[in-house]
Design a protein around this motif. Structure first.
Motif, short mmCIF file in Angstrom:
data_model
loop_
_atom_site.label_atom_id
_atom_site.label_comp_id
_atom_site.label_asym_id
_atom_site.label_seq_id
_atom_site.Cartn_x
_atom_site.Cartn_y
_atom_site.Cartn_z
N GLY A 32 -44.96 53.69 130.22
CA GLY A 32 -45.48 52.50 130.37
C GLY A 32 -45.51 51.67 129.18
N ILE A 33 -45.12 51.88 127.92
CA ILE A 33 -45.20 51.31 126.62
C ILE A 33 -44.54 50.13 126.55
CG2 ILE A 33 -44.78 51.29 124.18
CD1 ILE A 33 -46.00 54.27 124.38
N LEU A 34 -43.02 50.17 127.04
CA LEU A 34 -42.00 49.10 127.22
C LEU A 34 -42.83 47.92 128.01
CD1 LEU A 34 -38.73 50.57 127.02
CD2 LEU A 34 -39.91 49.50 125.26
N GLU A 35 -43.13 48.36 129.02
CA GLU A 35 -43.59 47.39 130.06
C GLU A 35 -44.97 46.75 129.52
OE1 GLU A 35 -45.82 47.17 134.55
OE2 GLU A 35 -44.40 49.13 133.82
N GLU A 36 -45.79 47.38 128.90
CA GLU A 36 -46.94 46.72 128.29
C GLU A 36 -46.56 45.82 127.26
OE1 GLU A 36 -51.13 47.96 126.03
OE2 GLU A 36 -50.01 49.58 126.89
N MET A 37 -45.80 46.37 126.32
CA MET A 37 -45.15 45.40 125.42
C MET A 37 -44.51 44.12 125.60
SD MET A 37 -42.74 46.63 122.23
CE MET A 37 -41.15 46.42 122.88
N ARG A 38 -43.70 44.08 126.72
CA ARG A 38 -43.27 42.75 127.34
C ARG A 38 -44.30 42.10 127.91
NH1 ARG A 38 -39.73 46.72 130.08
NH2 ARG A 38 -37.71 46.90 128.89
N ARG A 39 -45.42 42.70 128.73
CA ARG A 39 -46.45 41.86 129.29
C ARG A 39 -47.38 41.22 128.19
NH1 ARG A 39 -49.55 45.90 131.29
NH2 ARG A 39 -51.15 45.57 130.17
N ARG A 40 -47.26 41.72 127.19
CA ARG A 40 -48.30 41.25 126.00
C ARG A 40 -47.61 40.17 125.05
NH1 ARG A 40 -52.49 45.29 123.36
NH2 ARG A 40 -53.25 46.26 125.52
N ARG A 41 -46.20 40.16 125.46
CA ARG A 41 -45.53 38.99 124.65
C ARG A 41 -45.79 37.64 124.85
NH1 ARG A 41 -39.22 40.64 125.29
NH2 ARG A 41 -39.70 42.51 124.05
N ALA A 42 -46.27 37.31 126.05
CA ALA A 42 -46.78 36.22 126.41
C ALA A 42 -47.98 35.91 127.16
CB ALA A 42 -45.58 35.35 127.40
N PHE A 43 -48.84 34.90 127.13
CA PHE A 43 -50.16 34.90 128.02
C PHE A 43 -49.87 35.28 129.46
CE2 PHE A 43 -53.23 32.43 130.09
CZ PHE A 43 -54.37 32.60 129.64
N GLU A 44 -50.82 35.87 130.09
CA GLU A 44 -50.91 36.26 131.49
C GLU A 44 -52.04 35.52 131.88
OE1 GLU A 44 -50.09 40.08 134.24
OE2 GLU A 44 -51.20 40.14 132.31
N PRO A 46 -55.43 34.81 134.25
CA PRO A 46 -55.92 35.52 135.23
C PRO A 46 -55.41 35.67 136.45
CG PRO A 46 -57.49 34.15 133.93
CD PRO A 46 -56.22 33.59 133.82
N ALA A 47 -55.02 34.65 137.10
CA ALA A 47 -54.67 34.82 138.59
C ALA A 47 -53.33 35.88 138.52
CB ALA A 47 -54.13 33.46 138.99
N ALA A 48 -52.40 35.71 137.67
CA ALA A 48 -51.12 36.40 137.57
C ALA A 48 -51.57 37.85 137.11
CB ALA A 48 -50.31 35.98 136.53
N ARG A 49 -52.60 37.96 136.47
CA ARG A 49 -53.10 39.48 136.24
C ARG A 49 -53.84 40.26 137.53
NH1 ARG A 49 -58.17 41.53 132.68
NH2 ARG A 49 -57.69 43.59 132.64
N LYS A 50 -54.37 39.46 138.33
CA LYS A 50 -54.78 39.80 139.50
C LYS A 50 -53.80 40.19 140.52
CE LYS A 50 -58.84 38.30 141.27
NZ LYS A 50 -59.70 37.42 141.81
N ILE A 51 -52.72 39.54 140.57
CA ILE A 51 -51.74 39.63 141.57
C ILE A 51 -50.95 40.95 141.08
CG2 ILE A 51 -49.34 38.75 142.19
CD1 ILE A 51 -50.85 35.95 142.09
N ARG A 52 -50.75 41.17 139.61
CA ARG A 52 -50.09 42.24 139.15
C ARG A 52 -50.77 43.32 139.42
NH1 ARG A 52 -50.91 44.70 134.62
NH2 ARG A 52 -52.10 43.09 133.66
N LYS A 53 -51.94 43.59 139.25
CA LYS A 53 -52.75 44.62 139.54
C LYS A 53 -52.77 45.11 140.82
CE LYS A 53 -55.80 44.93 135.50
NZ LYS A 53 -55.83 46.34 135.12
#
Length: 87
Positions: A32-44, A46-53
């Motif tokens: 899951g390192i690549l996915e986390e790296m892509r996710r941290r590339r741009a601001f997320e 709180p609503a988008a984070r909740k949806i993703r989780k």
């Protein structure tokens, strides 16, 4: 201070570099390192984070409920017996 280890693969003798690179990418993807790296590339937001989780939660919980230990089974039977006695 925590020690971080770098992920890597050893290139075997006579192995093409592109094959070793493929193994490295597969390893990073499964961890899951690549996915986390892509996710941290741009601001997320709180609503988008909740949806993703919420979207990934069923996958995590599916593995969690695949196995029940004998202690968990006994506890569930006790709870069911107590519920039946109260009803």
């Amino acid at each position: 201070m925590s020690e971080r280890s770098m992920r890597g693969v050893m290139v075997k003798k006579g192995e093409p570099v592109d094959r070793a690179l493929k193994r490295l990418k597969t390893k990073l993807d499964t961890e899951g390192i690549l996915e986390e790296m892509r996710r941290r590339r741009a601001f997320e937001s709180p609503a988008a984070r909740k949806i993703r989780k919420a979207r990934t939660a069923p996958k995590r919980h599916k593995v969690r409920w695949r196995y029940t230990s004998p202690a968990q089974a006994a506890k569930a039977e006790e709870a069911a017996a107590a519920a039946a006695a109260n009803a």
